[in-house]
Design an enzyme around this catalytic site. Sequence first.
Site, PDB file in Angstrom:
ATOM      1  N   PHE A 264      52.557  36.873   4.930  1.00 43.95           N
ATOM      2  CA  PHE A 264      52.507  35.889   6.016  1.00 43.95           C
ATOM      3  C   PHE A 264      53.502  34.752   5.818  1.00 43.95           C
ATOM      4  O   PHE A 264      53.646  33.904   6.684  1.00 43.95           O
ATOM      5  CB  PHE A 264      51.085  35.370   6.255  1.00 43.95           C
ATOM      6  CG  PHE A 264      50.274  34.959   5.044  1.00 43.95           C
ATOM      7  CD1 PHE A 264      50.797  34.177   4.030  1.00 43.95           C
ATOM      8  CD2 PHE A 264      48.928  35.361   4.959  1.00 43.95           C
ATOM      9  CE1 PHE A 264      50.020  33.785   2.943  1.00 43.95           C
ATOM     10  CE2 PHE A 264      48.150  34.989   3.862  1.00 43.95           C
ATOM     11  CZ  PHE A 264      48.700  34.200   2.855  1.00 43.95           C
TER      12      PHE A 264
ATOM     13  N   GLY B 140      52.189  43.251   4.461  1.00 43.00           N
ATOM     14  CA  GLY B 140      53.306  42.317   4.597  1.00 43.00           C
ATOM     15  C   GLY B 140      52.914  40.962   4.065  1.00 43.00           C
ATOM     16  O   GLY B 140      51.791  40.773   3.579  1.00 43.00           O
TER      17      GLY B 140
ATOM     18  N   ASP C   2      47.670  42.133   5.378  1.00 46.56           N
ATOM     19  CA  ASP C   2      47.490  41.583   4.022  1.00 46.56           C
ATOM     20  C   ASP C   2      48.525  42.226   3.105  1.00 46.56           C
ATOM     21  O   ASP C   2      49.309  43.084   3.522  1.00 46.56           O
ATOM     22  CB  ASP C   2      46.049  41.840   3.512  1.00 46.56           C
ATOM     23  CG  ASP C   2      45.579  40.772   2.514  1.00 46.56           C
ATOM     24  OD1 ASP C   2      46.263  40.582   1.486  1.00 46.56           O
ATOM     25  OD2 ASP C   2      44.544  40.149   2.755  1.00 46.56           O
TER      26      ASP C   2
ATOM     27  N   HIS D 254      43.003  27.351   2.408  1.00 52.12           N
ATOM     28  CA  HIS D 254      42.560  26.585   1.233  1.00 52.12           C
ATOM     29  C   HIS D 254      43.273  27.015  -0.055  1.00 52.12           C
ATOM     30  O   HIS D 254      43.248  26.297  -1.042  1.00 52.12           O
ATOM     31  CB  HIS D 254      41.032  26.602   1.087  1.00 52.12           C
ATOM     32  CG  HIS D 254      40.450  27.812   0.436  1.00 52.12           C
ATOM     33  ND1 HIS D 254      39.194  27.820  -0.130  1.00 52.12           N
ATOM     34  CD2 HIS D 254      40.942  29.074   0.252  1.00 52.12           C
ATOM     35  CE1 HIS D 254      38.940  29.014  -0.631  1.00 52.12           C
ATOM     36  NE2 HIS D 254      39.972  29.791  -0.418  1.00 52.12           N
TER      37      HIS D 254
END
Length: 354
Positions: free
Chosen positions: A245, A243, A217, A263
């Site tokens: 994504f 980091g 995260d 979402h």
Amino acid sequence: MTNEPSPPALGTAPFGDDRPDQEQVLLMLAGKWITGVIHVVARLGIADLLAGGPRTPEDLAAATGAHSRTLYRFLRASAALGVFAERSDGRFELTPKAEYLRGDVPGSLRNLAYFYGETTVWNCWGHVMDTVRTGEAVGPKLRGGKTWFQYLEQDAPEFAEVFHRSMTALNDARAPRIADLFDFGRFPVVADIGGGQGRLLAAILLRHPSVRGILYDIPTAIKGARELLEREGVADRVRCEEGSFFESVPAGADAYVLKAIMHDWSDTACEGILRRVRQAIGGRDARLLIIDGVLPELNTWHYSKLMDIAMLVNDKGAERTTTEWRRLLEASGFELAAVHPTAPPHCIVEGRPS
Ligand SMILES: C[S@@+](CC[C@H](N)C(=O)[O-])C[C@H]1O[C@@H](n2cnc3c(N)ncnc32)[C@H](O)[C@@H]1O
């Protein structure tokens, strides 16, 4: 108070009782007022102040730095909703609903109430007409071009803590149920991508002593994770990595969990994230496990049908149907293997590399 996950995903809409239709629509229109009232009492910490017993509005105002008569009006409105009760001696007390506004209880909604009423979140709703005309999100325009998470990370680290805690608390009841309802035990290494402070990963590892975890995260989330993982006694089995994504995802896992991630983002952004997961998987026989809403067709009530709009105005995010999930996976190097029901309002959308 119970440990039931809230709110129910399917079934009767929350306004579907036998009141006259016009009255129901009037109540729907008051949704924003209700958010405002609950935001105020939650943010002032009234429920925590009442944990020791009933108190007068004057006393609560003195303790919170609020204007006494005005605080009384907020408390009266809350009590009309069943959050707090006004006693005949003029003091207010906790009710079962008010318990969820305490900061220190499992499933606390205090931080979520703060988050929903926070100015940058609230202001998006003042511009929903722009969104419906353009199809674009309002949030970045109100945050100097930043996404919600860039804003949290760069401009509001203290509020980021409120946000991450609110997500953790929502998982207090849901995470153990998800860990019970799906067999994560067949994956030696589970990576939770955007796993927040690690509540779900901890539940999976507690359920399966041989499984190891990777928690990935942004720094404000990982900051609160180490303490939680220590407290749950699983820290020695988890590798925490900071980091983005959008840039890369850690390799070496057998299952890649993304809960309440997709979402937040548009299809284009989601394809970018999923391609990073696909790259991380490489030639491994790993699974993609998206935990998110799966919208039912037609008129069936589902909490995520409203969440869809909240995600849209914030950062052009979206909730999706099975058909939309399939398309998204296929555009990103996966095929949809199965959709598993789990703790409402979520399902597990399982993908395998195509
Ligand atoms: C809606 S929260 C869901 C958190 C957690 N998975 C859960 O279900 O409670 C979205 C998560 O995505 C993380 N996130 C946002 N942008 C990210 C990025 N670029 N790279 C990694 N994680 C990110 C946030 O920090 C947050 O923890």
